[in-house]
Design a protein around this motif. Structure first.
Motif, PDB file in Angstrom:
ATOM      1  N   ASP A   7      -5.411  11.663 -10.325  1.00 22.01           N
ATOM      2  CA  ASP A   7      -4.151  11.669 -11.074  1.00 22.01           C
ATOM      3  C   ASP A   7      -3.007  12.359 -10.336  1.00 22.01           C
ATOM      4  O   ASP A   7      -1.844  12.065 -10.574  1.00 22.01           O
ATOM      5  CB  ASP A   7      -4.364  12.417 -12.402  1.00 22.01           C
ATOM      6  CG  ASP A   7      -4.610  11.462 -13.555  1.00 22.01           C
ATOM      7  OD1 ASP A   7      -4.423  10.246 -13.356  1.00 22.01           O
ATOM      8  OD2 ASP A   7      -4.993  11.938 -14.633  1.00 22.01           O
ATOM      9  N   LYS A  33      -9.904   7.232 -10.495  1.00 23.26           N
ATOM     10  CA  LYS A  33      -8.967   7.500  -9.397  1.00 23.26           C
ATOM     11  C   LYS A  33      -8.170   8.780  -9.692  1.00 23.26           C
ATOM     12  O   LYS A  33      -7.936   9.109 -10.857  1.00 23.26           O
ATOM     13  CB  LYS A  33      -7.988   6.322  -9.242  1.00 23.26           C
ATOM     14  CG  LYS A  33      -8.658   5.010  -8.858  1.00 23.26           C
ATOM     15  CD  LYS A  33      -9.037   5.029  -7.395  1.00 23.26           C
ATOM     16  CE  LYS A  33      -9.412   3.694  -6.806  1.00 23.26           C
ATOM     17  NZ  LYS A  33     -10.287   2.843  -7.576  1.00 23.26           N
ATOM     18  N   GLU A  92       0.809  -1.231   0.000  1.00 24.23           N
ATOM     19  CA  GLU A  92       0.000   0.000   0.000  1.00 24.23           C
ATOM     20  C   GLU A  92       0.837   1.273   0.000  1.00 24.23           C
ATOM     21  O   GLU A  92       0.462   2.275  -0.582  1.00 24.23           O
ATOM     22  CB  GLU A  92      -0.860   0.056   1.266  1.00 24.23           C
ATOM     23  CG  GLU A  92      -2.202  -0.589   1.166  1.00 24.23           C
ATOM     24  CD  GLU A  92      -2.851  -0.581   2.531  1.00 24.23           C
ATOM     25  OE1 GLU A  92      -3.362   0.486   2.917  1.00 24.23           O
ATOM     26  OE2 GLU A  92      -2.801  -1.619   3.228  1.00 24.23           O
ATOM     27  N   THR A 138      -4.531  -3.138 -13.623  1.00 27.19           N
ATOM     28  CA  THR A 138      -5.103  -1.792 -13.738  1.00 27.19           C
ATOM     29  C   THR A 138      -4.269  -0.817 -12.923  1.00 27.19           C
ATOM     30  O   THR A 138      -3.975  -1.075 -11.753  1.00 27.19           O
ATOM     31  CB  THR A 138      -6.557  -1.774 -13.210  1.00 27.19           C
ATOM     32  OG1 THR A 138      -7.299  -2.741 -13.934  1.00 27.19           O
ATOM     33  CG2 THR A 138      -7.199  -0.406 -13.386  1.00 27.19           C
ATOM     34  N   TRP A 196      -3.799   3.125 -11.352  1.00 31.14           N
ATOM     35  CA  TRP A 196      -4.649   4.241 -10.886  1.00 31.14           C
ATOM     36  C   TRP A 196      -4.606   5.418 -11.858  1.00 31.14           C
ATOM     37  O   TRP A 196      -3.539   5.749 -12.384  1.00 31.14           O
ATOM     38  CB  TRP A 196      -4.121   4.745  -9.540  1.00 31.14           C
ATOM     39  CG  TRP A 196      -4.776   4.084  -8.369  1.00 31.14           C
ATOM     40  CD1 TRP A 196      -5.055   2.749  -8.249  1.00 31.14           C
ATOM     41  CD2 TRP A 196      -5.225   4.720  -7.173  1.00 31.14           C
ATOM     42  NE1 TRP A 196      -5.650   2.514  -7.042  1.00 31.14           N
ATOM     43  CE2 TRP A 196      -5.769   3.703  -6.359  1.00 31.14           C
ATOM     44  CE3 TRP A 196      -5.218   6.030  -6.700  1.00 31.14           C
ATOM     45  CZ2 TRP A 196      -6.309   3.969  -5.108  1.00 31.14           C
ATOM     46  CZ3 TRP A 196      -5.751   6.299  -5.455  1.00 31.14           C
ATOM     47  CH2 TRP A 196      -6.289   5.268  -4.672  1.00 31.14           C
ATOM     48  N   GLY A 197      -5.745   6.092 -12.022  1.00 35.71           N
ATOM     49  CA  GLY A 197      -5.803   7.334 -12.799  1.00 35.71           C
ATOM     50  C   GLY A 197      -5.731   7.079 -14.300  1.00 35.71           C
ATOM     51  O   GLY A 197      -5.884   5.945 -14.775  1.00 35.71           O
ATOM     52  N   THR A 222      -6.226   1.415 -17.427  1.00 30.10           N
ATOM     53  CA  THR A 222      -6.181   2.585 -16.540  1.00 30.10           C
ATOM     54  C   THR A 222      -7.531   2.713 -15.842  1.00 30.10           C
ATOM     55  O   THR A 222      -8.532   2.158 -16.302  1.00 30.10           O
ATOM     56  CB  THR A 222      -5.884   3.879 -17.322  1.00 30.10           C
ATOM     57  OG1 THR A 222      -6.852   4.009 -18.362  1.00 30.10           O
ATOM     58  CG2 THR A 222      -4.488   3.860 -17.919  1.00 30.10           C
ATOM     59  N   ASP A 223      -7.552   3.465 -14.737  1.00 27.89           N
ATOM     60  CA  ASP A 223      -8.803   3.673 -14.008  1.00 27.89           C
ATOM     61  C   ASP A 223      -8.984   5.179 -13.777  1.00 27.89           C
ATOM     62  O   ASP A 223      -8.581   5.714 -12.743  1.00 27.89           O
ATOM     63  CB  ASP A 223      -8.738   2.927 -12.667  1.00 27.89           C
ATOM     64  CG  ASP A 223      -9.995   3.161 -11.837  1.00 27.89           C
ATOM     65  OD1 ASP A 223     -10.922   3.859 -12.326  1.00 27.89           O
ATOM     66  OD2 ASP A 223     -10.053   2.642 -10.709  1.00 27.89           O
TER      67      ASP A 223
END
Ligand SMILES: NC(=O)c1ccc[n+]([C@@H]2O[C@H](COP(=O)([O-])OP(=O)(O)OC[C@H]3O[C@@H](n4cnc5c(N)ncnc54)[C@H](OP(=O)(O)O)[C@@H]3O)[C@@H](O)[C@H]2O)c1
Length: 302
Positions: free
Chosen positions: A256, A254, A163, A187, A189-190, A250-251
């Motif tokens: 950037d 979330k 984390e 995947t 983040w962002g 990408t997600d």
């Protein structure tokens, strides 16, 4: 990570006797113990690579500890160094102590030019005090106490906490685990579009030794690669080094973060130093280190 890299770099330097202490051997917040160490060992030069460091979550949750522990360790060490006759002191700042809206690429004169990033303000304030204290000792007492401002670092000895680790070691771990479990995709983040700069930690160590050899170094100087890439480009590079064949998604739901973070390294270059390790080579070497620590059960993940 930085302290070990500096030791690796100095081991090949003729005539250098390294004096080190682990955290278990010496708590730098213990003023008396630090004073005693300096009086008995009498080093000629000091590289101050210790700090309480952490990501956004830790910085935001424990500002009291980030401010007081870093201030205490810095005050104890810089003061004891001066009182024991140390003429040369190299303090480690960080580009993350520049203001939140610092002009890009970030030049050294951006320090204190506008408000700090609130999430790591306590850490930044402590570091700025350390850096300024070195500047004041130099001005007031004529000793060569100065600072380096490294960009995001990576390399052997990095932290792979699932984390709390930084983006590059986190990607190494995630792609390695995805390869091992034959996951069809990973995947990130962002949107993957923010651009970030990275420097291989052994290049930083080389820059620090270079700065220690300068007769009139700047009070603080940026140390970076001077090159940035998008997080998505970085993810593809790490996946190819790790040998992960799956898809990278990408997600965008979330956050950037800042669109771009890049340091201007012209000042350091003007002193005759430039980075050597390209990102692909550095990631390959880091992945080797990751795998050998994983196999030995000694992966750092705190
Ligand atoms: N990593 C980066 O991307 C980066 C970028 C820019 C600047 N820097 C700077 O480089 C320096 C080193 O960072 P790093 O990445 O090498 O961090 P690190 O691997 O966590 O090393 C810091 C070391 O300092 C020790 N330490 C902390 N408080 C201490 C105390 N009171 N007494 C004795 N030892 C203490 C820590 O021990 P414990 O682990 O036991 O706490 C740890 O071994 C820091 O000043 C950091 O701000 C790092």
């Amino acid at each position: 990570m930085v302290g070990s890299a500096v030791c690796r770099r100095l081991q090949s330097e003729a005539g250098v006797r390294l004096i080190t202490r682990t955290r278990a051997e010496l708590d730098l917040e213990d003023f008396d113990a630090v004073e005693k160490l300096f009086k008995s060992e009498r080093p000629e030069a000091v590289v101050f690579a210790a700090a309480r460091v952490g990501g956004i979550h830790a910085n935001n949750t424990y500002p009291v500890e980030f401010l007081t522990e870093n201030l205490n360790a810095q005050l104890a060490t810089i003061g004891a160094a001066y009182r024991s006759g140390v003429k040369r002191f190299l303090f480690l700042g960080s580009t993350c102590i520049y203001p939140r809206m610092a002009k890009q690429p970030i030049t050294e004169d951006q320090l204190l030019a506008s408000p700090l990033e609130p999430t790591n303000e306590a850490y930044a304030l402590a570091k700025i005090c350390g850096l300024k204290l070195c500047e004041y000792y130099r001005r007031q007492y004529g000793v060569l106490y100065h600072s380096a401002m490294p960009t995001n670092l990576y390399g052997p000895g990095d932290n792979y906490h699932p984390e709390y680790s930084h983006v590059l070691p986190a990607l190494i771990r995630r792609f390695h685990e995805a390869k091992e479990s034959s996951a069809p995709n990973v995947t990130i983040w962002g949107t993957g579009s923010p651009r970030r700069e990275f420097l291989y930690v052994d290049d930083l160590a080389d820059a620090l030794v270079h700065l220690l050899g300068q007769t009139n170094p700047p009070d603080w100087v940026n140390v970076g690669s001077g090159r940035d890439q998008s997080i998505l480009e970085l993810a593809h590079l790490v996946a190819s080094v790790v040998g992960y064949p799956g898809e990278i998604l990408t997600d965008p739901s979330k956050p950037d973060g800042t669109p771009r973070k890049l340091t201007d390294i012209s000042l350091l270059k003007s002193t005759g130093w430039k980075p050597r390790t390209d990102l692909k080579t550095g990631v390959e070497q880091t992945y080797e280190d990751f795998r050998s620590h994983l196999a030995a059960g000694s992966l750092r993940s705190v």
